[in-house]
Motif scaffolding. Structure first.
Motif: not given
Ligand code: FE
Length: 134
Positions: A71-98
């Motif tokens: 998806f290119f965007q969530p339904l509303q900005a606050d329905v998801i939460r983002e978290n820095r994820d540095s697992s598996h040797g990569m820096v990614r942005t995890e997306v969680l249910c708000g």
């Protein structure tokens, strides 16, 4: 703001399938091209598999070629939460249910206009609700 849903690990274990628990509560990833929604094109809303909060709509779903619903965007900005994820040797942005902090997937900066974002989400983290009359 979304209302927070809090349950113990034991409660989630009882409510979810083994595969759902592994992805949503333990931040696992389903294998690409195996989920039920990566190639799903019906009109409607994708809700959190754990708590039912509406997260994404088919209007912003696109074929990223990744094998996961994208998806290119969530339904509303606050329905998801983002978290820095540095697992598996990569820096990614995890997306969680708000609401319930279910692991949904990751967001990457290689999506289409208008946001340029790709929310790469596990099918196991989602349930689909068809649009009435669609
Ligand atoms: Fe949730």
């Amino acid at each position: 703001m979304v209302d927070k849903v809090q349950k113990t690990e034991q409660e989630w274990k009882q409510e979810l399938s083994v595969d759902q628990f592994a992805v949503c509560r333990l931040a696992g990833t389903e294998r690409a091209f195996t989920g039920k929604y990566w190639d799903h094109k019906e009109k409607g809303v994708y809700v959190c598999a754990c708590c039912g909060t509406p997260l994404f709509t088919s209007v912003t779903k696109y074929d990223s070629g990744s094998g996961w619903p994208s998806f290119f965007q969530p339904l509303q900005a606050d329905v998801i939460r983002e978290n820095r994820d540095s697992s598996h040797g990569m820096v990614r942005t995890e997306v969680l249910c708000g609401a319930c902090d279910a692991h949904l997937g990751h967001v990457f900066p290689d999506g289409p206009p208008p946001t340029g974002l790709r929310y790469c989400i596990n099918s196991l983290s989602l349930d689909f609700r068809p649009e009435a009359g669609a």
